[in-house]
Design an enzyme around this catalytic site. Structure first.
Site, PDB file in Angstrom:
ATOM      1  N   TYR A 178      -2.370  -1.541  10.236  1.00  0.00           N
ATOM      2  CA  TYR A 178      -2.364  -1.598   8.773  1.00  0.00           C
ATOM      3  C   TYR A 178      -0.976  -1.282   8.224  1.00  0.00           C
ATOM      4  O   TYR A 178      -0.469  -1.987   7.342  1.00  0.00           O
ATOM      5  CB  TYR A 178      -3.391  -0.619   8.231  1.00  0.00           C
ATOM      6  CG  TYR A 178      -3.622  -0.738   6.734  1.00  0.00           C
ATOM      7  CD1 TYR A 178      -4.238  -1.867   6.201  1.00  0.00           C
ATOM      8  CD2 TYR A 178      -3.240   0.281   5.872  1.00  0.00           C
ATOM      9  CE1 TYR A 178      -4.459  -1.972   4.838  1.00  0.00           C
ATOM     10  CE2 TYR A 178      -3.464   0.183   4.499  1.00  0.00           C
ATOM     11  CZ  TYR A 178      -4.069  -0.947   3.995  1.00  0.00           C
ATOM     12  OH  TYR A 178      -4.281  -1.057   2.636  1.00  0.00           O
ATOM     13  N   SER A 224       0.864  -1.182   0.000  1.00  0.00           N
ATOM     14  CA  SER A 224       0.000   0.000   0.000  1.00  0.00           C
ATOM     15  C   SER A 224       0.898   1.228   0.000  1.00  0.00           C
ATOM     16  O   SER A 224       2.091   1.136   0.294  1.00  0.00           O
ATOM     17  CB  SER A 224      -0.873  -0.008   1.259  1.00  0.00           C
ATOM     18  OG  SER A 224      -1.494   1.234   1.484  1.00  0.00           O
TER      19      SER A 224
END
Length: 279
Positions: free
Chosen positions: A155, A142
């Protein structure tokens, strides 16, 4: 002619978002597909879309954090479709909240799905991909795997882990003389349901976070993301950035190095002071 035509591609998280878009685009390009997701209804919908393009599809309802299930799915696709040429480990979840307010079970779930699920997916299928001519492994980090930000500790941790795993595996395979490529994808804001279906710590304004993501952050359509990802995978690139925002974050990380950790909190404080106050 697409390099995926007639080839076997495995996609986790195929029921929604980028995984679903990849499945449909690969079906359009003539690939044979093994689609994996834990949501049976969503998976059924993705299968129907792919079969409408004439693709042969195997569907498996699996939990990517279950090693036995992943091994069984990998063996099944190898037996039924005659091998594995590409793997797209797209399954993932997100969590928002400070470490102090977050439930440990939520943090562990994010790490399990995003990091362990990716590793299980790759490890289970790699023996079969290694037997393919010019096999491809595609993992999903990401923009938050390039720089970290507050309230996304779980995350960020999972996506930095996927990045490290991917870069180490690419070197490992190259050193062994393997022709299997490893491509790590860094999406920015993509119009998917990941935040809407995400985990939130106590005290987080779920509706406001979802609204902010969908209106201000999610700029890239999943279909466009799929085309970008497949283009990078075809070129066997080490990194693929999805969206202008991801490319900008990559530049920021390269120029600032670790100093971004001082800049981002300052910008956040400034933004907080500039917000209009309620009366």
């Amino acid at each position: 002619m697409s390099s995926f035509e007639g080839k076997v591609a495995v996609i986790t998280g195929a029921g929604a978002g980028i995984g679903r878009a990849l499945a449909i685009e690969l079906a359009r390009r003539g690939a044979r597909l093994s689609l994996l997701d834990r949501d049976a209804a969503a998976l059924e919908g993705a299968v129907a879309r792919c079969e409408a393009h004439g693709a042969r599809v195997l569907a498996h309802v699996v939990d990517v954090t279950d090693w036995d299930e992943m091994r069984a799915a990998a063996s099944a696709v190898n037996s039924e479709l005659g091998g594995v040429d590409s793997v797209f480990a797209a399954a993932g979840i997100i969590h928002r909240g400070s470490l102090l307010d977050s439930d440990v079970a939520d943090i562990e779930q994010v790490m399990a799905v995003n990091w362990r699920g990716s590793m299980y997916t790759v490890k289970a299928h790699l023996p079969f991909v290694a037997g393919s001519e010019g096999g491809r492994i595609v993992t999903f980090s990401s923009a938050f795997g390039l720089v970290a930000t507050s309230k996304y500790t779980a995350y960020n941790s999972s996506k930095f882990a996927v990045r490290g795993f991917s870069e180490a595996l690419r070197q490992e395979l190259a050193a062994a003389g393997s022709d299997v490529s490893v491509t790590c994808v860094f999406p920015g804001g993509v119009r998917t349901s990941i935040v809407r279906n995400g985990l939130f710590a106590a005290g987080e304004n779920r509706k406001a976070v979802i609204r902010g993501f969908e209106k201000q952050v999610a700029r890239t359509d999943p279909e466009k993301a799929a085309v970008t990802i497949l283009s990078g995978a075809e070129r066997r690139r080490a990194r693929v950035f999805v969206g202008t925002d991801a490319r900008l974050v990559a530049v920021l990380a390269r120029l600032l190095g670790g100093h971004y950790q001082d800049l981002l909190p300052a910008l956040e404080r400034l933004r907080g002071r500039m917000r209009p106050r309620r009366r």
